[in-house]
Design a protein around this motif. Structure first.
Motif, mmCIF file in Angstrom:
data_model
loop_
_atom_site.group_PDB
_atom_site.id
_atom_site.type_symbol
_atom_site.label_atom_id
_atom_site.label_comp_id
_atom_site.label_asym_id
_atom_site.label_seq_id
_atom_site.Cartn_x
_atom_site.Cartn_y
_atom_site.Cartn_z
ATOM 1 N N GLU A 62 0.830 -1.213 0.000
ATOM 2 C CA GLU A 62 0.000 0.000 0.000
ATOM 3 C C GLU A 62 0.860 1.257 0.000
ATOM 4 O OE1 GLU A 62 -2.826 -0.008 3.214
ATOM 5 O OE2 GLU A 62 -3.608 -1.975 2.637
ATOM 6 N N HIS A 63 1.907 1.255 0.820
ATOM 7 C CA HIS A 63 2.815 2.393 0.899
ATOM 8 C C HIS A 63 3.485 2.645 -0.453
ATOM 9 C CE1 HIS A 63 5.867 5.126 2.456
ATOM 10 N NE2 HIS A 63 6.772 4.361 1.855
ATOM 11 N N LEU A 64 3.984 1.591 -1.077
ATOM 12 C CA LEU A 64 4.647 1.743 -2.374
ATOM 13 C C LEU A 64 3.657 2.202 -3.447
ATOM 14 C CD1 LEU A 64 6.959 -1.393 -2.290
ATOM 15 C CD2 LEU A 64 7.662 1.008 -2.153
ATOM 16 N N ALA A 65 2.434 1.676 -3.416
ATOM 17 C CA ALA A 65 1.417 2.076 -4.390
ATOM 18 C C ALA A 65 1.044 3.550 -4.235
ATOM 19 C CB ALA A 65 0.180 1.193 -4.251
ATOM 20 N N ALA A 66 1.058 4.057 -3.009
ATOM 21 C CA ALA A 66 0.737 5.464 -2.762
ATOM 22 C C ALA A 66 1.846 6.386 -3.256
ATOM 23 C CB ALA A 66 0.483 5.696 -1.270
ATOM 24 N N ASP A 71 0.879 -0.748 -11.184
ATOM 25 C CA ASP A 71 -0.256 -1.433 -11.782
ATOM 26 C C ASP A 71 -0.700 -2.522 -10.816
ATOM 27 O OD1 ASP A 71 -2.043 -2.996 -13.234
ATOM 28 O OD2 ASP A 71 -0.793 -3.064 -15.042
ATOM 29 N N PRO A 72 -1.898 -2.415 -10.246
ATOM 30 C CA PRO A 72 -2.339 -3.414 -9.261
ATOM 31 C C PRO A 72 -2.495 -4.822 -9.842
ATOM 32 C CG PRO A 72 -4.135 -1.933 -9.824
ATOM 33 C CD PRO A 72 -2.903 -1.384 -10.486
ATOM 34 N N LEU A 73 -2.499 -4.935 -11.157
ATOM 35 C CA LEU A 73 -2.577 -6.259 -11.777
ATOM 36 C C LEU A 73 -1.199 -6.871 -12.002
ATOM 37 C CD1 LEU A 73 -5.432 -5.604 -14.365
ATOM 38 C CD2 LEU A 73 -5.592 -6.614 -12.082
ATOM 39 N N ALA A 94 -3.836 -13.259 0.571
ATOM 40 C CA ALA A 94 -3.974 -11.974 -0.124
ATOM 41 C C ALA A 94 -3.951 -12.143 -1.642
ATOM 42 C CB ALA A 94 -2.872 -11.027 0.342
ATOM 43 N N ALA A 95 -4.703 -13.112 -2.140
ATOM 44 C CA ALA A 95 -4.764 -13.338 -3.587
ATOM 45 C C ALA A 95 -5.409 -12.165 -4.322
ATOM 46 C CB ALA A 95 -5.513 -14.635 -3.890
ATOM 47 N N ASP A 96 -6.077 -11.294 -3.597
ATOM 48 C CA ASP A 96 -6.652 -10.099 -4.215
ATOM 49 C C ASP A 96 -5.586 -9.031 -4.471
ATOM 50 O OD1 ASP A 96 -6.467 -9.915 -1.370
ATOM 51 O OD2 ASP A 96 -7.785 -8.170 -1.389
ATOM 52 N N VAL A 97 -4.417 -9.171 -3.851
ATOM 53 C CA VAL A 97 -3.327 -8.206 -4.026
ATOM 54 C C VAL A 97 -2.234 -8.760 -4.929
ATOM 55 C CG1 VAL A 97 -1.493 -6.929 -2.818
ATOM 56 C CG2 VAL A 97 -3.779 -7.117 -1.803
ATOM 57 N N PHE A 98 -1.854 -10.012 -4.722
ATOM 58 C CA PHE A 98 -0.764 -10.619 -5.481
ATOM 59 C C PHE A 98 -1.330 -11.426 -6.643
ATOM 60 C CE2 PHE A 98 0.839 -9.714 -1.306
ATOM 61 C CZ PHE A 98 2.027 -9.070 -1.595
ATOM 62 N N ARG A 99 -0.752 -11.252 -7.817
ATOM 63 C CA ARG A 99 -1.258 -11.896 -9.025
ATOM 64 C C ARG A 99 -0.580 -13.217 -9.323
ATOM 65 N NH1 ARG A 99 -5.201 -9.637 -7.808
ATOM 66 N NH2 ARG A 99 -5.622 -7.530 -8.458
ATOM 67 N N ALA A 100 0.602 -13.443 -8.786
ATOM 68 C CA ALA A 100 1.326 -14.697 -8.967
ATOM 69 C C ALA A 100 2.434 -14.745 -7.934
ATOM 70 C CB ALA A 100 1.914 -14.800 -10.378
#
Length: 173
Positions: A62-66, A71-73, A94-100
């Motif tokens: 979250e900190h890095l995204a701010a 790209d959240p995907l 946290a599969a909703d945050v990490f894609r792989a």
């Protein structure tokens, strides 16, 4: 017993991030009673630890995204040994945050496997060695090494394939 500095040094991921334009963040775990950095993934000798490393890493993302255009995907997790174990735990929680994820010499404790209910299918590229005497490819269900019970690498891949309704593929070396 590794360190973020050592991982950065031999993985060269920070150099690749610079070259290819992605953000690489190497989290450092908490220090345990023996002075070793660790992520709280359910080892038998860390049962008294209340450290929430999933929460810690989600806060870091979250900190890095701010601060950066992320790209959240395209948020992925990897790690070696205990860090690989952590990437599995992140995929479960946290599969909703990490894609792989791409765990290296990592495993999933039996309790983690039993409680793993990812919110989405998770691509997994797992690297395990059949000669690894710390994270045994065949697992350690009887807890002979003192880490706690964990199933074989093949059983873990079958778990992830089942979540994705896919056919598992393993390539022994």
């Amino acid at each position: 017993t590794g360190s973020a500095e050592r991982i950065i040094s031999y993985s060269a991921l920070n150099a690749l991030a610079y070259e290819y334009g992605f953000i690489f963040a190497d989290a450092l775990g908490t220090e345990d009673q023996q002075g070793n950095a660790f992520f709280n993934v359910g080892y038998g000798f860390h049962t008294d630890s209340a450290v929430d490393d999933v929460g810690y890493i989600l806060t870091l993302v979250e900190h890095l995204a701010a601060k950066h255009s992320i790209d959240p995907l395209r948020v992925y997790a990897t790690g070696m040994s205990n860090g690989g174990d952590m990437s599995y735990l992140l995929a479960c929680k946290a599969a909703d945050v990490f894609r792989a994820i791409a765990p290296v010499a990592g495993t999933m404790m039996v309790a983690t496997m039993d409680d793993c209910t990812p919110s989405a299918p998770m691509p997994v590229f797992a690297i395990n060695g059949t000669a690894d005497n710390i994270t045994r490819y065949a697992g350690d269900y009887d807890e002979e090494d003192g880490w706690g019970a964990y199933d074989s690498a093949d059983q873990q891949i079958h778990l992830w394939a089942g979540h994705a309704q896919a056919t598992p593929e393993t390539r022994p070396n």
